[in-house]
Design an enzyme around this catalytic site. Structure first.
Site, mmCIF file in Angstrom:
data_model
loop_
_atom_site.group_PDB
_atom_site.id
_atom_site.type_symbol
_atom_site.label_atom_id
_atom_site.label_comp_id
_atom_site.label_asym_id
_atom_site.label_seq_id
_atom_site.Cartn_x
_atom_site.Cartn_y
_atom_site.Cartn_z
ATOM 1 N N GLU A 47 0.819 -1.210 0.000
ATOM 2 C CA GLU A 47 0.000 0.000 0.000
ATOM 3 C C GLU A 47 0.854 1.262 0.000
ATOM 4 O O GLU A 47 0.495 2.270 -0.609
ATOM 5 C CB GLU A 47 -0.915 0.004 1.236
ATOM 6 C CG GLU A 47 -1.887 -1.165 1.294
ATOM 7 C CD GLU A 47 -1.357 -2.310 2.126
ATOM 8 O OE1 GLU A 47 -2.138 -2.890 2.887
ATOM 9 O OE2 GLU A 47 -0.140 -2.633 2.009
ATOM 10 N N CYS A 70 -2.488 -3.789 7.266
ATOM 11 C CA CYS A 70 -2.102 -4.045 8.653
ATOM 12 C C CYS A 70 -2.535 -2.891 9.558
ATOM 13 O O CYS A 70 -2.653 -1.740 9.125
ATOM 14 C CB CYS A 70 -0.604 -4.285 8.762
ATOM 15 S SG CYS A 70 0.413 -2.865 8.299
ATOM 16 N N ALA A 149 11.079 -35.666 -10.481
ATOM 17 C CA ALA A 149 11.148 -35.877 -11.934
ATOM 18 C C ALA A 149 10.777 -37.332 -12.187
ATOM 19 O O ALA A 149 11.198 -38.230 -11.456
ATOM 20 C CB ALA A 149 12.551 -35.579 -12.451
ATOM 21 N N SER A 163 19.118 -42.415 -11.347
ATOM 22 C CA SER A 163 18.102 -41.432 -11.744
ATOM 23 C C SER A 163 18.693 -40.255 -12.518
ATOM 24 O O SER A 163 17.997 -39.266 -12.752
ATOM 25 C CB SER A 163 17.389 -40.903 -10.491
ATOM 26 O OG SER A 163 18.308 -40.225 -9.641
#
Length: 368
Positions: A47, A70, A149, A163
């Site tokens: 803001e 806030c 994955a 892997s």
């Protein structure tokens, strides 16, 4: 509000443990007067940037903000007061602040000052945006992202643990980007023994990680090797080994001497690290996002504990046809298909020949 949400995401990895927040100010005709987002932890809120950009034109305008302004003095002054002082006549709020210390008080301050306040604009999208913050505030545990994955025949590794590599270079670069914005990267000791990973964020030469994640190894006994890359780099990149009283005292001493933090936690009924206790400790440390890159045992344990909030899958166009290969999530397999856990598909994107998919938990279930 859509623009405010888009802006808020720019703070990802920089604002935690605060929430990502975006703000937009317009006049009666809808013309943009100012916009902003929370850029870094401890810095001005969204803001403030929007009001600074709008200047005197903000008077009589309308604010759209993803999270309730806030109302308390923290690292920055209350945004609700700044909104009133600027003379805004109307405020649209995406969602109420989940922090019990401030929830609803900012909205009340605005209403007491005569501001016309509307709550719940694009509320579902705003809630997704702030889910890590919400979980930290309400459950006092980090938001857990699990990544794997996988081949198109559903395997994360061959029978022997091989892997490397299932996914392509672009997918692995995406993982390093993900590591660069989280507070922790967690794995199991089995993955450490099989892959000897570093688990750090390795980016392009002109990029810097948004934050340096603490690497966490869940090791219920004394299996981690002092020669592993993780232990060898513990003085350069934080490493925490989560274990139980079953760990050999000499191993604890040796790990500490190498610069490793050893966290002794209660064991569960299977004599493994109590994952709730581990996440409670990470929550106490204000860790907001935890990335899990692990084998089926740890992932299955987190799923059984109902602590997985998000899953990111990198699906590779490979078939290894290995009936002894590993799937991504372990468990006893006793759940009927009709009762299987369900997650929402949030995003799909091709990455070269791979496909990236992001799933999120439908909602936060009650937790232990």
């Amino acid at each position: 509000m859509s623009r405010a949400i888009e802006l808020a995401f720019r703070g990802q990895g920089r604002v935690e443990p605060n929430p990502m927040v975006g703000a937009v100010i317009v006049d009666d005709s809808g013309e943009l007067l100012g916009e902003g987002y929370h850029r870094k932890y401890g810095g001005p809120h969204a803001e403030v940037f929007a009001l600074e950009q709008a200047g005197e034109k903000a008077r009589g305008g309308t604010l759209y903000v993803t999270l309730e302004p806030c109302s308390h003095h923290g690292k920055t002054p209350p945004c609700a007061e700044a909104v009133v002082k600027a003379g805004l006549k109307k405020v649209y709020v995406g969602m109420v602040d989940p922090n019990p210390e401030v929830s609803g008080r900012g909205i009340e301050k605005l209403k007491e000052a005569g501001v016309d306040v509307h709550v719940g604009i694009l509320s579902e999208q705003c809630q997704r945006l702030t889910e890590p913050f919400v979980k930290l505030m309400t459950h006092h545990r980090p938001y857990v992202i699990v990544k794997w994955a996988m081949t198109i025949d559903g395997k994360i590794a061959r029978w022997n643990g091989d892997s490397k590599w299932i996914s392509n270079d672009q997918s692995r670069a995406r993982v390093h980007q993900l590591r660069s914005r989280v507070d922790a990267v967690m794995t199991g000791v089995g993955t450490v023994k099989n892959d000897d990973p570093l688990l750090n964020a390795r980016l392009e030469s002109d990029e810097r990680p948004l934050r340096v994640a603490t690497r966490i190894v869940v090791d219920s006994r004394s299996d981690i090797e002092l020669t592993s890359k993780l232990v060898q780099t513990a003085r350069e990149i934080p490493l925490l080994v989560a274990t139980t009283h079953a760990m050999d005292a000499s191993k604890v001493t040796a790990l500490k001497a190498a610069g490793v933090e050893v966290l002794i936690l209660p064991a569960n009924e299977y004599r493994r690290v109590d994952l709730h206790a581990l996440l409670d400790e990470l929550g106490r440390r204000r860790m907001t996002n935890s990335l899990v890159e692990a084998g089926p045992g740890l992932v299955g344990g987190l799923w059984d504990a109902r602590e997985i909030d998000e899953v990111q899958i990198f699906l590779a166009p490979k078939i290894i046809a290995d009936d002894q290969g590993y799937g991504p999530v372990g468990g006893p397999g006793e759940t009927p298909m009709s009762e299987a856990g369900v997650m929402d598909l949030a995003a799909v994107e091709p990455i070269g020949n791979d496909v990236w998919m992001r799933y999120v938990r439908v909602h936060h279930e009650p937790q232990s």
